[in-house]
Design a protein around this motif. Structure first.
Motif, PDB file in Angstrom:
ATOM      1  N   PRO A 191       0.801  -1.230   0.000  1.00 61.54           N
ATOM      2  CA  PRO A 191       0.000   0.000   0.000  1.00 61.54           C
ATOM      3  C   PRO A 191       0.833   1.279   0.000  1.00 61.54           C
ATOM      4  CG  PRO A 191      -0.173  -1.149   2.112  1.00 61.54           C
ATOM      5  CD  PRO A 191       0.585  -2.043   1.183  1.00 61.54           C
ATOM      6  N   ARG A 192       2.110   1.206   0.392  1.00 53.89           N
ATOM      7  CA  ARG A 192       2.965   2.400   0.366  1.00 53.89           C
ATOM      8  C   ARG A 192       3.206   2.886  -1.057  1.00 53.89           C
ATOM      9  NH1 ARG A 192       7.842  -0.116   3.661  1.00 53.89           N
ATOM     10  NH2 ARG A 192       7.353  -1.662   2.072  1.00 53.89           N
ATOM     11  N   PHE A 193       2.960   2.021  -2.039  1.00 55.04           N
ATOM     12  CA  PHE A 193       3.204   2.382  -3.433  1.00 55.04           C
ATOM     13  C   PHE A 193       1.931   2.475  -4.270  1.00 55.04           C
ATOM     14  CE2 PHE A 193       7.266   0.462  -2.091  1.00 55.04           C
ATOM     15  CZ  PHE A 193       8.076   1.567  -2.294  1.00 55.04           C
ATOM     16  N   GLU A 194       0.767   2.478  -3.613  1.00 55.99           N
ATOM     17  CA  GLU A 194      -0.487   2.604  -4.342  1.00 55.99           C
ATOM     18  C   GLU A 194      -0.518   3.936  -5.087  1.00 55.99           C
ATOM     19  OE1 GLU A 194      -5.149   2.887  -3.236  1.00 55.99           O
ATOM     20  OE2 GLU A 194      -3.930   1.458  -2.094  1.00 55.99           O
ATOM     21  N   ARG A 195      -0.768   3.879  -6.390  1.00 53.59           N
ATOM     22  CA  ARG A 195      -0.807   5.060  -7.276  1.00 53.59           C
ATOM     23  C   ARG A 195       0.514   5.844  -7.253  1.00 53.59           C
ATOM     24  NH1 ARG A 195      -6.089   6.670  -9.080  1.00 53.59           N
ATOM     25  NH2 ARG A 195      -5.314   8.795  -9.185  1.00 53.59           N
ATOM     26  N   ALA A 196       1.610   5.151  -7.003  1.00 52.40           N
ATOM     27  CA  ALA A 196       2.919   5.810  -6.937  1.00 52.40           C
ATOM     28  C   ALA A 196       3.474   6.078  -8.334  1.00 52.40           C
ATOM     29  CB  ALA A 196       3.912   4.941  -6.158  1.00 52.40           C
ATOM     30  N   LEU A 197       4.196   7.177  -8.432  1.00 53.04           N
ATOM     31  CA  LEU A 197       4.979   7.515  -9.612  1.00 53.04           C
ATOM     32  C   LEU A 197       6.400   7.698  -9.113  1.00 53.04           C
ATOM     33  CD1 LEU A 197       4.967   8.175 -12.642  1.00 53.04           C
ATOM     34  CD2 LEU A 197       4.660  10.571 -12.003  1.00 53.04           C
ATOM     35  N   ILE A 198       7.309   6.864  -9.602  1.00 49.88           N
ATOM     36  CA  ILE A 198       8.687   6.838  -9.096  1.00 49.88           C
ATOM     37  C   ILE A 198       9.655   7.086 -10.237  1.00 49.88           C
ATOM     38  CG2 ILE A 198      10.473   5.364  -8.056  1.00 49.88           C
ATOM     39  CD1 ILE A 198       8.232   3.878  -6.583  1.00 49.88           C
ATOM     40  N   LEU A 199      10.611   7.969 -10.012  1.00 48.91           N
ATOM     41  CA  LEU A 199      11.699   8.165 -10.966  1.00 48.91           C
ATOM     42  C   LEU A 199      12.849   7.261 -10.544  1.00 48.91           C
ATOM     43  CD1 LEU A 199      12.907   9.684 -13.411  1.00 48.91           C
ATOM     44  CD2 LEU A 199      13.850  11.316 -11.761  1.00 48.91           C
ATOM     45  N   VAL A 200      13.258   6.362 -11.436  1.00 50.26           N
ATOM     46  CA  VAL A 200      14.391   5.486 -11.156  1.00 50.26           C
ATOM     47  C   VAL A 200      15.660   6.312 -11.355  1.00 50.26           C
ATOM     48  CG1 VAL A 200      15.608   3.359 -11.765  1.00 50.26           C
ATOM     49  CG2 VAL A 200      13.100   3.452 -11.921  1.00 50.26           C
ATOM     50  N   CYS A 201      16.400   6.504 -10.271  1.00 51.19           N
ATOM     51  CA  CYS A 201      17.589   7.355 -10.305  1.00 51.19           C
ATOM     52  C   CYS A 201      18.859   6.570 -10.598  1.00 51.19           C
ATOM     53  CB  CYS A 201      17.734   8.085  -8.970  1.00 51.19           C
ATOM     54  SG  CYS A 201      16.327   9.142  -8.599  1.00 51.19           S
ATOM     55  N   ALA A 202      18.890   5.305 -10.189  1.00 43.29           N
ATOM     56  CA  ALA A 202      20.055   4.452 -10.423  1.00 43.29           C
ATOM     57  C   ALA A 202      19.572   3.016 -10.556  1.00 43.29           C
ATOM     58  CB  ALA A 202      21.044   4.569  -9.268  1.00 43.29           C
ATOM     59  N   HIS A 203      20.154   2.283 -11.500  1.00 42.84           N
ATOM     60  CA  HIS A 203      19.785   0.887 -11.697  1.00 42.84           C
ATOM     61  C   HIS A 203      20.946   0.172 -12.383  1.00 42.84           C
ATOM     62  CE1 HIS A 203      16.811  -2.215 -13.587  1.00 42.84           C
ATOM     63  NE2 HIS A 203      17.379  -2.682 -12.490  1.00 42.84           N
ATOM     64  N   ASP A 204      21.383  -0.889 -11.766  1.00 45.45           N
ATOM     65  CA  ASP A 204      22.420  -1.741 -12.359  1.00 45.45           C
ATOM     66  C   ASP A 204      22.134  -3.182 -11.967  1.00 45.45           C
ATOM     67  OD1 ASP A 204      23.414  -2.091  -9.715  1.00 45.45           O
ATOM     68  OD2 ASP A 204      24.927  -0.540  -9.975  1.00 45.45           O
ATOM     69  N   ARG A 205      23.086  -4.082 -12.179  1.00 45.88           N
ATOM     70  CA  ARG A 205      22.866  -5.509 -11.877  1.00 45.88           C
ATOM     71  C   ARG A 205      22.602  -5.777 -10.401  1.00 45.88           C
ATOM     72  NH1 ARG A 205      26.414  -6.249 -16.224  1.00 45.88           N
ATOM     73  NH2 ARG A 205      25.615  -7.806 -17.671  1.00 45.88           N
ATOM     74  N   GLU A 206      23.148  -4.937  -9.538  1.00 47.56           N
ATOM     75  CA  GLU A 206      23.093  -5.194  -8.094  1.00 47.56           C
ATOM     76  C   GLU A 206      21.899  -4.566  -7.382  1.00 47.56           C
ATOM     77  OE1 GLU A 206      25.233  -7.397  -6.875  1.00 47.56           O
ATOM     78  OE2 GLU A 206      25.969  -7.505  -8.932  1.00 47.56           O
ATOM     79  N   HIS A 207      21.407  -3.445  -7.881  1.00 48.21           N
ATOM     80  CA  HIS A 207      20.338  -2.752  -7.169  1.00 48.21           C
ATOM     81  C   HIS A 207      19.640  -1.733  -8.076  1.00 48.21           C
ATOM     82  CE1 HIS A 207      23.211   0.526  -7.071  1.00 48.21           C
ATOM     83  NE2 HIS A 207      22.262   1.316  -6.606  1.00 48.21           N
ATOM     84  N   ALA A 208      18.535  -1.214  -7.557  1.00 52.48           N
ATOM     85  CA  ALA A 208      17.851  -0.086  -8.185  1.00 52.48           C
ATOM     86  C   ALA A 208      17.411   0.846  -7.067  1.00 52.48           C
ATOM     87  CB  ALA A 208      16.653  -0.553  -9.006  1.00 52.48           C
ATOM     88  N   MET A 209      17.375   2.129  -7.390  1.00 58.11           N
ATOM     89  CA  MET A 209      16.994   3.145  -6.406  1.00 58.11           C
ATOM     90  C   MET A 209      16.174   4.207  -7.117  1.00 58.11           C
ATOM     91  SD  MET A 209      18.010   6.476  -5.658  1.00 58.11           S
ATOM     92  CE  MET A 209      17.864   7.539  -4.258  1.00 58.11           C
ATOM     93  N   GLY A 210      15.063   4.618  -6.477  1.00 59.64           N
ATOM     94  CA  GLY A 210      14.231   5.648  -7.066  1.00 59.64           C
ATOM     95  C   GLY A 210      13.553   6.491  -6.015  1.00 59.64           C
ATOM     96  N   LEU A 211      12.943   7.589  -6.458  1.00 55.46           N
ATOM     97  CA  LEU A 211      12.227   8.501  -5.568  1.00 55.46           C
ATOM     98  C   LEU A 211      10.781   8.641  -6.022  1.00 55.46           C
ATOM     99  CD1 LEU A 211      14.833  11.388  -5.121  1.00 55.46           C
ATOM    100  CD2 LEU A 211      14.360   9.490  -3.568  1.00 55.46           C
ATOM    101  N   THR A 212       9.877   8.533  -5.067  1.00 50.37           N
ATOM    102  CA  THR A 212       8.457   8.738  -5.338  1.00 50.37           C
ATOM    103  C   THR A 212       8.205  10.230  -5.529  1.00 50.37           C
ATOM    104  OG1 THR A 212       7.937   6.810  -3.982  1.00 50.37           O
ATOM    105  CG2 THR A 212       6.123   8.307  -4.471  1.00 50.37           C
TER     106      THR A 212
END
Length: 187
Positions: A20-41
């Motif tokens: 539910p923390r991501f219901e109707r969320a819009l997230i910009l993926v700031c970093a993504h590689d083989r090991e991890h991904a990180m984004g901001l809502t």
């Protein structure tokens, strides 16, 4: 999407997302590689917390009149840590280029720049916390139809119409939110 990674892309939560923390969320993926991904809502404001309020709490003196922009809940990870998405007219020593004229900086230096006449970014969004994924997790969620992806634009990232960002991102893909189902199929 470059090299199979989603850095610089928007994630649009599908109806029926299990968290539910991501219901109707819009997230910009700031970093993504083989090991991890990180984004901001981009569309979940912290109730009653503005950028000027936060800068005052951090004892950062403003030399300009700051608009009362709301601070976002960037995600559930490290919510005591701040991140600033901003246009690349500001670039600090530790800024990460996200793509499309947007960068991410997580230092006090960018907060001081936001509060001054010289060197501040023309547009910015301050978030507390971030959304994170482990190796392969984001790719699997996209395959399972948890997220749709689309190209970002400055309005979706920086404007203040938080309630409509999700539906506007869907419209960018030609998707009517009223016609979305929480049940996914396979062809």
């Amino acid at each position: 999407m470059e090299g199979g990674f989603f850095s610089g892309q928007l994630l649009i939560a599908m109806p029926g997302i299990s968290d539910p923390r991501f219901e109707r969320a819009l997230i910009l993926v700031c970093a993504h590689d083989r090991e991890h991904a990180m984004g901001l809502t981009l569309n979940n404001p912290v109730e009653g917390l503005t950028v000027p309020d936060l800068l005052e709490k951090l004892e950062i003196k403003s030399t300009i009149l700051l608009p009362p922009d709301l601070v976002m809940v960037g995600g559930p990870v490290q919510q005591e840590r701040g991140f600033v998405l901003h246009t690349t007219d500001y670039h600090g020593e530790f800024s990460l280029d996200v793509g499309g004229g947007v960068a991410l900086t997580a230092t006090r230096e960018v907060l001081e720049a936001m509060a001054s006449h010289n060197g501040h970014p023309s547009r910015s969004l301050l978030a507390l916390g971030y959304a994170g994924w482990g190796a392969g997790q984001l790719e699997n969620e996209i395959k399972q139809n948890v997220w749709l992806t689309c190209e970002p634009d400055e309005a979706l990232i920086f404007d203040h119409d938080y309630d409509r960002k999700w539906s506007r991102a869907l419209a960018k893909l030609g998707v009517d939110p009223e016609r979305l189902s929480s049940v996914a199929g396979r062809a």
